[in-house]
Design a protein around this motif. Structure first.
Motif, PDB file in Angstrom:
ATOM      1  N   LEU A  91      22.813  43.680  49.110  1.00  0.00           N
ATOM      2  CA  LEU A  91      21.632  43.176  48.401  1.00  0.00           C
ATOM      3  C   LEU A  91      21.048  41.963  49.119  1.00  0.00           C
ATOM      4  N   ALA A  92      21.909  41.015  49.489  1.00  0.00           N
ATOM      5  CA  ALA A  92      21.430  39.824  50.197  1.00  0.00           C
ATOM      6  C   ALA A  92      20.749  40.213  51.504  1.00  0.00           C
ATOM      7  N   GLN A  93      21.313  41.189  52.205  1.00  0.00           N
ATOM      8  CA  GLN A  93      20.730  41.637  53.469  1.00  0.00           C
ATOM      9  C   GLN A  93      19.362  42.268  53.254  1.00  0.00           C
ATOM     10  N   GLU A  94      19.242  43.126  52.244  1.00  0.00           N
ATOM     11  CA  GLU A  94      17.957  43.783  51.998  1.00  0.00           C
ATOM     12  C   GLU A  94      16.885  42.778  51.594  1.00  0.00           C
ATOM     13  N   LEU A  95      17.270  41.783  50.798  1.00  0.00           N
ATOM     14  CA  LEU A  95      16.299  40.781  50.360  1.00  0.00           C
ATOM     15  C   LEU A  95      15.912  39.830  51.486  1.00  0.00           C
ATOM     16  N   GLY A  96      16.786  39.699  52.488  1.00  0.00           N
ATOM     17  CA  GLY A  96      16.537  38.768  53.577  1.00  0.00           C
ATOM     18  C   GLY A  96      17.146  37.398  53.358  1.00  0.00           C
ATOM     19  N   ALA A  97      18.023  37.261  52.368  1.00  0.00           N
ATOM     20  CA  ALA A  97      18.608  35.969  52.017  1.00  0.00           C
ATOM     21  C   ALA A  97      19.706  35.554  52.989  1.00  0.00           C
ATOM     22  N   ILE A  98      19.955  34.270  53.076  1.00  0.00           N
ATOM     23  CA  ILE A  98      21.149  33.768  53.749  1.00  0.00           C
ATOM     24  C   ILE A  98      22.345  34.103  52.859  1.00  0.00           C
ATOM     25  N   TYR A  99      23.453  34.530  53.469  1.00  0.00           N
ATOM     26  CA  TYR A  99      24.597  35.028  52.691  1.00  0.00           C
ATOM     27  C   TYR A  99      25.883  34.397  53.185  1.00  0.00           C
ATOM     28  N   HIS A 100      26.670  33.866  52.240  1.00  0.00           N
ATOM     29  CA  HIS A 100      27.980  33.295  52.552  1.00  0.00           C
ATOM     30  C   HIS A 100      29.048  33.944  51.672  1.00  0.00           C
ATOM     31  N   GLU A 101      30.244  34.072  52.219  1.00  0.00           N
ATOM     32  CA  GLU A 101      31.399  34.483  51.427  1.00  0.00           C
ATOM     33  C   GLU A 101      32.429  33.363  51.433  1.00  0.00           C
ATOM     34  N   LEU A 102      32.905  32.997  50.245  1.00  0.00           N
ATOM     35  CA  LEU A 102      33.930  31.982  50.101  1.00  0.00           C
ATOM     36  C   LEU A 102      35.169  32.619  49.466  1.00  0.00           C
ATOM     37  N   ALA A 103      36.351  32.330  50.010  1.00  0.00           N
ATOM     38  CA  ALA A 103      37.614  32.793  49.430  1.00  0.00           C
ATOM     39  C   ALA A 103      38.185  31.662  48.581  1.00  0.00           C
ATOM     40  N   ILE A 104      38.259  31.849  47.266  1.00  0.00           N
ATOM     41  CA  ILE A 104      38.634  30.742  46.377  1.00  0.00           C
ATOM     42  C   ILE A 104      40.020  30.896  45.753  1.00  0.00           C
ATOM     43  N   ASP A 105      40.790  31.926  46.160  1.00  0.00           N
ATOM     44  CA  ASP A 105      42.149  32.087  45.611  1.00  0.00           C
ATOM     45  C   ASP A 105      43.027  30.847  45.811  1.00  0.00           C
ATOM     46  N   PRO A 106      42.990  30.194  46.989  1.00  0.00           N
ATOM     47  CA  PRO A 106      43.828  29.003  47.153  1.00  0.00           C
ATOM     48  C   PRO A 106      43.507  27.900  46.145  1.00  0.00           C
ATOM     49  N   LEU A 107      42.232  27.739  45.802  1.00  0.00           N
ATOM     50  CA  LEU A 107      41.839  26.726  44.828  1.00  0.00           C
ATOM     51  C   LEU A 107      42.349  27.083  43.433  1.00  0.00           C
ATOM     52  N   ILE A 108      42.243  28.361  43.076  1.00  0.00           N
ATOM     53  CA  ILE A 108      42.733  28.819  41.779  1.00  0.00           C
ATOM     54  C   ILE A 108      44.236  28.592  41.678  1.00  0.00           C
ATOM     55  N   ALA A 109      44.943  28.957  42.727  1.00  0.00           N
ATOM     56  CA  ALA A 109      46.405  28.801  42.731  1.00  0.00           C
ATOM     57  C   ALA A 109      46.807  27.339  42.607  1.00  0.00           C
ATOM     58  N   GLN A 110      46.063  26.454  43.263  1.00  0.00           N
ATOM     59  CA  GLN A 110      46.416  25.040  43.207  1.00  0.00           C
ATOM     60  C   GLN A 110      46.191  24.471  41.810  1.00  0.00           C
ATOM     61  N   TYR A 111      45.059  24.771  41.202  1.00  0.00           N
ATOM     62  CA  TYR A 111      44.808  24.320  39.830  1.00  0.00           C
ATOM     63  C   TYR A 111      45.883  24.851  38.880  1.00  0.00           C
ATOM     64  N   ARG A 112      46.201  26.132  39.049  1.00  0.00           N
ATOM     65  CA  ARG A 112      47.204  26.755  38.173  1.00  0.00           C
ATOM     66  C   ARG A 112      48.557  26.070  38.331  1.00  0.00           C
ATOM     67  N   SER A 113      48.946  25.786  39.561  1.00  0.00           N
ATOM     68  CA  SER A 113      50.223  25.141  39.821  1.00  0.00           C
ATOM     69  C   SER A 113      50.278  23.731  39.222  1.00  0.00           C
ATOM     70  N   ILE A 114      49.197  22.978  39.381  1.00  0.00           N
ATOM     71  CA  ILE A 114      49.146  21.617  38.843  1.00  0.00           C
ATOM     72  C   ILE A 114      49.314  21.629  37.328  1.00  0.00           C
ATOM     73  N   VAL A 115      48.623  22.547  36.664  1.00  0.00           N
ATOM     74  CA  VAL A 115      48.684  22.607  35.199  1.00  0.00           C
ATOM     75  C   VAL A 115      50.045  23.119  34.731  1.00  0.00           C
ATOM     76  N   GLU A 116      50.604  24.094  35.443  1.00  0.00           N
ATOM     77  CA  GLU A 116      51.941  24.584  35.087  1.00  0.00           C
ATOM     78  C   GLU A 116      52.975  23.461  35.172  1.00  0.00           C
ATOM     79  N   GLN A 117      52.873  22.637  36.188  1.00  0.00           N
ATOM     80  CA  GLN A 117      53.795  21.501  36.308  1.00  0.00           C
ATOM     81  C   GLN A 117      53.606  20.521  35.164  1.00  0.00           C
ATOM     82  N   ALA A 118      52.347  20.280  34.786  1.00  0.00           N
ATOM     83  CA  ALA A 118      52.062  19.345  33.692  1.00  0.00           C
ATOM     84  C   ALA A 118      52.585  19.878  32.358  1.00  0.00           C
ATOM     85  N   LEU A 119      52.432  21.183  32.138  1.00  0.00           N
ATOM     86  CA  LEU A 119      52.854  21.788  30.868  1.00  0.00           C
ATOM     87  C   LEU A 119      54.348  22.113  30.838  1.00  0.00           C
ATOM     88  N   GLY A 120      54.947  22.204  32.020  1.00  0.00           N
ATOM     89  CA  GLY A 120      56.366  22.551  32.102  1.00  0.00           C
ATOM     90  C   GLY A 120      56.639  24.004  31.825  1.00  0.00           C
TER      91      GLY A 120
END
Length: 248
Positions: A91-120
């Motif tokens: 879709l981005a290509q057909e429209l002519g838009a600039i297109y980026h892909e971001l991989a956010i699993d590491p961020l999700i895992a880090q937030y999850r780990s921090i909260v798990e440690q806080a909650l025990g």
């Protein structure tokens, strides 16, 4: 865009119906403006943006304008399918838009780990389903906001009226942005409009064929593991019924 003196728009493009509608509307906006004002007129109205156009024929000029004005960002997690990734990219290509892909699993895992440690304790899909879904939706927000801020652009929100009406949305997630073009539109209508846009489209623009990839898959937030086959209508109800309830 003129009022805020921003340099363009940014859309968190998931490959689903809502964000695809918003991206499509930017391209249609450009087509309508060119039809009414011409390329010189559009540049005069948006004099705060340096376009540096190189093309002269109308379809190519439209693509150049869109490339200056629209940036799409696909934010990938392990719960995203290849189908939505391909839909977003095409879709981005057909429209002519600039297109980026971001991989956010590491961020999700880090937030999850921090909260798990806080909650025990360990967070699980069995006991913390909605919290884990919302975490993914919220983690998408800072990165796309950063891109919008760096580009001095207006971040567009992609939450429709039907889902907002019943709370099927994430505060600080898909509600993040400065303007919501589809905030007053119900999902049942939106899907019908997208089908028309994929097949026909407005005279000034024509069809957006890549939307057929979007429409080929059932609407899904893709926030649960792929093995659960999450769909929006299974979480909620059929959109036509939701639309009737809302109207009544």
């Amino acid at each position: 865009l003129r009022k805020s003196k921003t340099q363009g728009f940014v859309v968190s493009l998931s490959g689903g119906a809502d964000s695809s509608s918003v991206a499509g509307l930017v391209s249609i906006m450009v087509a309508f403006a060119l039809s009414e004002l011409g390329a010189n007129g559009v540049q005069e109205r948006l004099a705060h943006i340096a376009f540096n156009l190189t093309q002269t024929n109308l379809p190519a000029v439209r693509l150049e304008f869109v490339r200056h004005l629209l940036t799409c960002v696909y934010q990938r997690t392990e719960n995203n399918s290849e189908a939505t990734r391909e839909a977003a990219g095409s879709l981005a290509q057909e429209l002519g838009a600039i297109y980026h892909e971001l991989a956010i699993d590491p961020l999700i895992a880090q937030y999850r780990s921090i909260v798990e440690q806080a909650l025990g304790r360990t967070l699980s899909w069995g006991s913390d389903d909605l919290a884990l879904q919302n975490l993914q939706a919220r983690v998408r927000s800072p990165g796309v906001w950063l891109i919008a801020n760096v580009k001095k652009a207006l971040l567009l929100t992609t939450s429709n009226r039907s889902e907002a009406a019943v709370g099927y949305t994430t505060m600080d997630g898909d509600t993040s942005g400065g303007l919501n073009p589809i905030g007053g539109i119900d999902k049942a209508y939106l899907l019908r409009w997208l089908q028309w846009l994929a097949d026909t489209g407005p005279t000034e623009h024509g069809p957006i064929v890549a939307l057929k990839r979007v429409l080929a898959q059932p609407p899904t937030a893709e926030l649960r593991p792929l093995s659960q086959h999450q769909t929006d209508e299974a979480d909620l109800m059929p959109y036509e019924i939701l639309d009737q309830i809302e109207r009544l």
